[in-house]
Structures are given as structure tokens and as C-alpha cells.
Enzyme design. Structure first.
Site, PDB file in Angstrom:
ATOM      1  CG  HIS A  41       2.942 -35.964 -16.066  1.00  0.00           C
ATOM      2  ND1 HIS A  41       1.590 -35.331 -15.459  1.00  0.00           N
ATOM      3  CD2 HIS A  41       4.114 -35.279 -15.754  1.00  0.00           C
ATOM      4  CE1 HIS A  41       2.065 -34.165 -15.136  1.00  0.00           C
ATOM      5  NE2 HIS A  41       3.341 -34.103 -15.252  1.00  0.00           N
ATOM      6  CG  ASP A  43       0.570 -40.480 -10.830  1.00  0.00           C
ATOM      7  OD1 ASP A  43       0.448 -40.074 -11.984  1.00  0.00           O
ATOM      8  OD2 ASP A  43       0.321 -40.116  -9.736  1.00  0.00           O
ATOM      9  CB  SER A  74      -0.939 -24.433  10.414  1.00  0.00           C
ATOM     10  OG  SER A  74       0.529 -24.372  10.083  1.00  0.00           O
ATOM     11  CD  GLU A 165      -3.945 -34.181  -3.648  1.00  0.00           C
ATOM     12  OE1 GLU A 165      -3.775 -33.228  -4.647  1.00  0.00           O
ATOM     13  OE2 GLU A 165      -2.994 -34.042  -2.830  1.00  0.00           O
ATOM     14  CG  ASP A 177       2.349 -36.562  -5.138  1.00  0.00           C
ATOM     15  OD1 ASP A 177       3.489 -37.074  -5.877  1.00  0.00           O
ATOM     16  OD2 ASP A 177       1.551 -35.846  -5.409  1.00  0.00           O
ATOM     17  CE1 TYR A 227      -0.332 -34.045 -12.233  1.00  0.00           C
ATOM     18  CE2 TYR A 227      -2.730 -34.279 -12.187  1.00  0.00           C
ATOM     19  CZ  TYR A 227      -1.549 -34.824 -11.781  1.00  0.00           C
ATOM     20  OH  TYR A 227      -1.243 -35.919 -11.502  1.00  0.00           O
TER      21      TYR A 227
END
Ligand code: GLA
Length: 389
Positions: A41, A43, A74, A165, A177, A227
């Protein structure tokens, strides 16, 4: 699928692409999932972290079309969608959301309306906390950039992936990530400074120990989780400090003294306390890894977990129990909840020769209390994004 090499993954999905689309000209990119050794946490708080890519990959194979249709297949789900360029938004299935989102963000960034045939697949376990979504974004954006003949600029890929994101998934996440998936170098964890977006590679001297990921099976969905609330709490804490001393500090400039100015607000105090102490632990971890001090590494992991559980409040009882069971087992050096938290998995450092016994004992201890099975993955370090002909 853990033991498969990156090259095998690339050839497997290239063949699948040829069979599926009957096309022989394409671009292929492969990028890894990640573990985060320390720096959780931090970043999005312009702090420090130390992730590294692992030997689990997502592969994207892409060909450009002459019309504006976007076909995405996929392999993992054995499902296909055929979309028009105007239909890349608002999908329900995560893999479509992410893949179509990458196409949308990339096309918008170059003001294009190209269509593509796309195949994605890989062996990063989904929902384990190894960032399968970042690996998908990075490999797909990488393959799209290559198929368009654009220059591969890692910094640009990083910001495009982060835009997926934020704009498509609505997660106010940091760059951890995607950074790991792009920049990792085999055997050398990356120490990233998110205030300057610079990094250095740490030469770890830790030998005869394994990184073991234990999945608590507690569902951890960043979109629905707290989050974003943590992101906002840190911003509020910073604002409070700045208001109280009429200052304009950035979050990475906050000192232990500044922190005392908000001690009457326990929640905000605790959140920033975690961030300041976690940044210090990243620096300590660098020294511990470089000097091969395995007990110090274990201690730092345990301290990080305590701070994540008590101060940042992102753990859960299942993971706390896994770690307290682990702490009583021979060969366990240390461990902590990893990634966004609120479930998911924990990262443990365990003596190589004792890891099988360790896993059996943790599983038994956990089953006795919760009556369901955990999952485990042994991971090795790997390099970041690569391209295949
Ligand atoms: C998730 C986010 C990352 C980072 C971690 C916590 O994995 O995607 O950006 O914030 O949580 O360290």
C-alpha cells in the site's frame, strides 16, 4: 502448470492462435505475475516497494484487422467475444473487461480505431493475488503496441496499464503490479521509488529457502473491497497534516513528527503510521537480502504483517490464523498478507528442505479450525515483459 517455461507458454498460445484464427502473422508478448516481497500500500502513497515477477505468465497473441472488429478469445475460459470498436466498455466478465479495456485505452491514446484478432491465455492463477490482471494488461498492451509498429516505451506501457485500472475498472490503484510485470529482472527483486518512478535491482543472497504463497480462499475483489477507502484515508490524513501546519507537503515528505499532529484521529494516524514504517522496512529488507540474513528477512515480513493487520486493517482472520500456525512450525522464517489484502494470499519464506512438511502442517492446522482446504503455490523469480517471434 507451475513448471512450464515462458518459451513453452509462448509457443503453446501461438499455435492456439494459428488454429483459432487461421492466421500466420501476429505479435506475441508474455509477461509475468508478481509477488511483492515488501512495501504494501506504499505505491499510491509515493513510497517504496520491492516486488518481482514470478514464473507464472500471461501470453497475448495479436493480429491487426482491416476492419474495426475486435475478436478476443480467452484460452483459460475457452470463450470468445466479437465486439465492434464502439462496444469495448461495460462488460461483466473480468477477462473481457480487461482485454477490451486495453484495446480501448491504446486506440484512444493514438487516436486510432483499429480492429484486432486477439488470443490470451496463461498460467497465472486467477484470484491468488499474483496480479494476473496486471500480467494480462501488460502482455496485451505490449503485443498491441508491437503489432501497430509503435516504439515499445516501458514508461508509456506502465501508464497505459494504469489507465486501464483507473478508467475501465474504477480502481484507484498504484503502479506496483504493472511495474513488476514490465521491469522485473530474473533473480533481482526491484526496489521501486514511486515518488520518482525510478528503481534499482537488489542482489538477494538468500539461499536454500523458498517463497511459498498460501491462498486463504477468502474472496478478495479490489473493486468491492475497501481498497479505494484506504487510498482516500491516506489522502485525508495528508490534508489534515498540511492544514494543521499550513503546509503543502507531499505524502512522501511526511516525517514521524508530522504524524504526531494527527494522533487524535486514531484511524488516520494508524494508516499513515503503517505507510511510514513500511517504507522503512523496504530499506531494511534491501540490507537483509543483500547480506543474506534470512532471519532478518523473516522478522521484517512478520513486522510488516502486524502493521498491515493492526494499523492498516487490511488482513482477515483466516490469514492471521495461517500465519500464527506457521510461526509455530519449524523451517518458517516469516510471512505476511500480500497485495491489496482483505483476503487473498500470504507470502511465506520457508526453509527449502522443510517446505513440504511445513505446508502439510499449515493445511492440517487450518483445516481443523475452518474445515476447508487451502491452496499453495511455490514460486520462483522471473524476468518481466518479453516478446516472441
Ligand atoms: C494491489 C494494487 C497495487 C498495490 C497493492 C498493495 O495489488 O493493485 O497497486 O497498491 O494492492 O500494495
Amino acid at each position: 502448470m507451475g513448471g512450464i517455461s515462458k518459451d513453452t507458454i509462448a509457443s503453446k498460445y501461438q499455435l492456439a492462435f494459428k488454429n483459432h484464427y487461421d492466421l500466420h502473422s501476429f505479435c506475441t508478448a508474455v509477461s509475468p505475475g508478481r509477488i511483492n516481497i515488501i512495501g504494501e500500500h506504499t505505491d499510491y502513497n509515493l513510497g517504496l516497494a520491492m516486488p518481482i515477477g514470478i514464473n507464472r505468465w500471461v501470453c497475448s497473441v495479436v493480429s491487426i484487422r482491416s476492419d474495426s472488429k475486435v475478436n478476443i478469445y480467452s484460452c483459460n475460459f475457452d470463450k470468445k467475444v466479437s465486439l465492434n470498436i464502439s462496444e469495448l466498455d461495460n462488460h461483466k466478465d473480468s477477462w473481457v473487461k480487461y482485454s477490451a479495456g486495453c484495446v480501448k485505452i491504446l486506440n484512444e491514446s493514438i487516436n486510432a480505431s483499429n480492429g484486432y484478432d486477439i488470443l490470451v491465455g496463461g498460467n497465472v492463477p486467477i484470484g491468488f493475488g499474483m496480479s494476473s490482471s496486471a500480467a494480462l494488461e501488460v502482455s496485451l498492451l505490449g503485443a498491441l503496441v508491437q503489432v501497430l509498429g509503435l516504439k515499445i516505451d516501458k514508461r508509456n506501457l506502465l501508464s497505459l496499464a494504469n489507465k486501464v485500472e483507473k478508467d475501465i475498472l474504477g480502481i484507484k490503484s498504484g503502479l506496483l503490479d504493472q511495474y513488476a510485470s514490465i521491469y522485473s529482472k530474473k533473480d533481482s527483486p526491484i526496489l521501486i521509488d514511486f515518488s520518482s518512478l525510478t528503481h534499482l535491482y537488489v542482489k538477494s543472497q538468500i539461499k536454500e529457502a523458498s517463497w511459498v504463497l498460501i491462498n486463504s480462499m477468502v474472496d478478495r475483489n479490489l473493486v468491492d473491497s475497501k481498497y479505494n477507502q484506504r487510498v482516500e484515508e491516506c489522502q485525508n490524513a495528508l490534508e489534515k497534516i498540511n492544514t494543521s501546519q499550513k503546509n503543502n507537503l507531499k505524502i512522501n515528505e511526511i516525517s514521524d513528527f508530522d504524524l504526531t499532529l494527527i494522533k487524535d484521529n486514531k484511524v488516520l494516524y494508524d494508516r499513515l503510521h503503517h505507510i511510514l514504517s513500511e517504507n522503512k522496512r523496504v530499506k531494511l529488507m534491501k540490507n537483509a537480502l543483500e547480506s543474506g540474513n534470512i532471519h532478518a528477512v523473516g522478522k521484517i515480513l512478520n513486522e510488516s504483517h502486524l502493521s498491515l493487520a493492526k494499523k492498516y486493517d487490511v488482513s482477515c482472520k483466516e490469514i492471521n490464523d495461517i500465519l500464527s500456525i506457521s510461526n509455530k512450525i519449524e523451517g518458517f522464517y516469516g510471512g505476511r498478507i500480500m497485495g491489496g489484502g482483505f483476503g487473498g494470499c500470504c507470502l511465506c519464506l520457508v526453509d527449502d528442505s522443510k517446505k513440504d512438511k511445513f505446508v502439510t502442517k499449515v493445511f492440517e492446522g487450518f483445516y481443523n479450525k475452518y474445515k476447508y482446504d487451502l491452496k499453495v503455490e511455490f514460486v520462483k523469480f522471473s524476468e518481466g515483459l518479453s516478446f516472441f517471434d
